[in-house]
Scaffold this active site. Structure first.
Site, PDB file in Angstrom:
ATOM      1  N   SER A  19       4.163   2.330   8.285  1.00 53.99           N
ATOM      2  CA  SER A  19       3.853   1.303   7.285  1.00 53.99           C
ATOM      3  C   SER A  19       5.085   0.877   6.514  1.00 53.99           C
ATOM      4  O   SER A  19       5.917   1.702   6.133  1.00 53.99           O
ATOM      5  CB  SER A  19       2.832   1.836   6.281  1.00 53.99           C
ATOM      6  OG  SER A  19       1.583   1.990   6.867  1.00 53.99           O
ATOM      7  N   ASP A  47      -0.079  -7.629   1.569  1.00 56.99           N
ATOM      8  CA  ASP A  47       0.432  -6.255   1.612  1.00 56.99           C
ATOM      9  C   ASP A  47       1.962  -6.270   1.712  1.00 56.99           C
ATOM     10  O   ASP A  47       2.545  -6.008   2.768  1.00 56.99           O
ATOM     11  CB  ASP A  47      -0.196  -5.523   2.804  1.00 56.99           C
ATOM     12  CG  ASP A  47       0.052  -4.029   2.773  1.00 56.99           C
ATOM     13  OD1 ASP A  47       0.519  -3.521   1.737  1.00 56.99           O
ATOM     14  OD2 ASP A  47      -0.222  -3.367   3.804  1.00 56.99           O
ATOM     15  N   HIS A  99       0.815  -1.215   0.000  1.00 52.42           N
ATOM     16  CA  HIS A  99       0.000   0.000   0.000  1.00 52.42           C
ATOM     17  C   HIS A  99       0.850   1.269   0.000  1.00 52.42           C
ATOM     18  O   HIS A  99       0.319   2.385  -0.036  1.00 52.42           O
ATOM     19  CB  HIS A  99      -1.011  -0.003   1.157  1.00 52.42           C
ATOM     20  CG  HIS A  99      -0.463   0.289   2.508  1.00 52.42           C
ATOM     21  ND1 HIS A  99      -0.164  -0.689   3.431  1.00 52.42           N
ATOM     22  CD2 HIS A  99      -0.163   1.456   3.118  1.00 52.42           C
ATOM     23  CE1 HIS A  99       0.285  -0.140   4.540  1.00 52.42           C
ATOM     24  NE2 HIS A  99       0.298   1.167   4.376  1.00 52.42           N
TER      25      HIS A  99
END
EC number: 3.4.21.39
Length: 249
Positions: free
Chosen positions: A203, A110, A66
């Protein structure tokens, strides 16, 4: 329950979830995490964003899918991301390899490999991180570490300096409130009775257990309450090895 991806979006104008940062942690000793990569991203919607990542080969960084964008610049060898040092190496990403099954809605799979335009010079401040073997199982209860430049408070801004925190690997049942959670693909991380977590801006960063990367920061709750969901690296070792081999890493 609403979840949000842990991508450190600096422009909070879109309805997408944002990235994670470290909450309840401490500042890392400068350059003690030489594998850490800071990603500056021009997103597909032409927003500016940032993520974490980690160097696994001299010309490859591993991060979250992402965190993909139109353009990504990687900074290696950084501690304070706002103060340039001689240790810095800024390298352009020439190719992005998001996992082919990545789902932008569920955030399953992911994981993404980034090929750098040039090979990094390995120094005391820049180094690679070993990955979990394919069939490696890390049991619940294990204490691991996460580092990143994400937010230190839910309503705060990102950290200039690299932060880190110890987090407990939880039983998969602790993440049952995340509808898309799959324990075969993901790890459940962070004690719900504690206030420690990765949060917006973290992230793509690594979860380290005994010096080995076992997970990648993926998503969590928008109030930063643990546990959060991390991509399980061991499941993806065949895919990682295939991409590296095909690109002569």
């Amino acid at each position: 329950m609403h979840c949000l991806p842990l991508t450190l979006l600096l422009l909070l104008l879109c309805s997408r979830a944002e990235a994670e940062e470290i909450i309840g942690g401490t500042e890392s000793k400068p350059h003690s995490r030489p594998y850490m990569a800071h990603l500056e991203i021009l997103t597909l919607r032409n927003h500016l964003a940032s993520c974490g990542g980690f160097l696994i080969r001299r010309n490859f960084v591993l991060t979250a899918a992402h965190c993909a964008g139109r353009f990504i610049m990687v900074t290696l060898g950084a501690h304070n991301i706002q103060k340039k040092e001689d240790t810095w190496q800024k390298l352009e990403v020439i190719k992005q390899f998001p996992h082919p099954k990545y789902d932008d809605l569920t955030l399953r799979h992911d994981i993404m490999l980034l090929k750098l335009k040039e090979k990094a010079n390995l120094t005391l401040a820049v180094g690679t991180l070993p990955l979990s073997p394919q069939f490696n199982f890390v049991p619940p209860g294990r204490m691991c570490r996460v580092a990143g430049w994400g937010k230190r408070q839910v309503n705060g801004s990102g950290s200039d300096t690299l932060q880190e925190v110890k987090l407990r690997l939880m039983d998969p049942q602790a993440c049952r409130h995340y509808m898309a959670f799959d324990h075969n693909l993901q790890l459940c991380v962070g004690n719900p009775r504690k206030t420690k977590s990765a949060f917006k801006g973290d992230s793509g960063g690594p979860l380290l257990c005994a010096g080995v990367a076992q997970g990648i920061v993926s998503y969590g709750q928008n109030d930063a309450k643990p546990p959060a969901v991390f991509t399980r690296i061991s499941h993806y070792r065949p895919w990682i090895n295939k991409v590296l081999k095909q690109n002569k890493a």
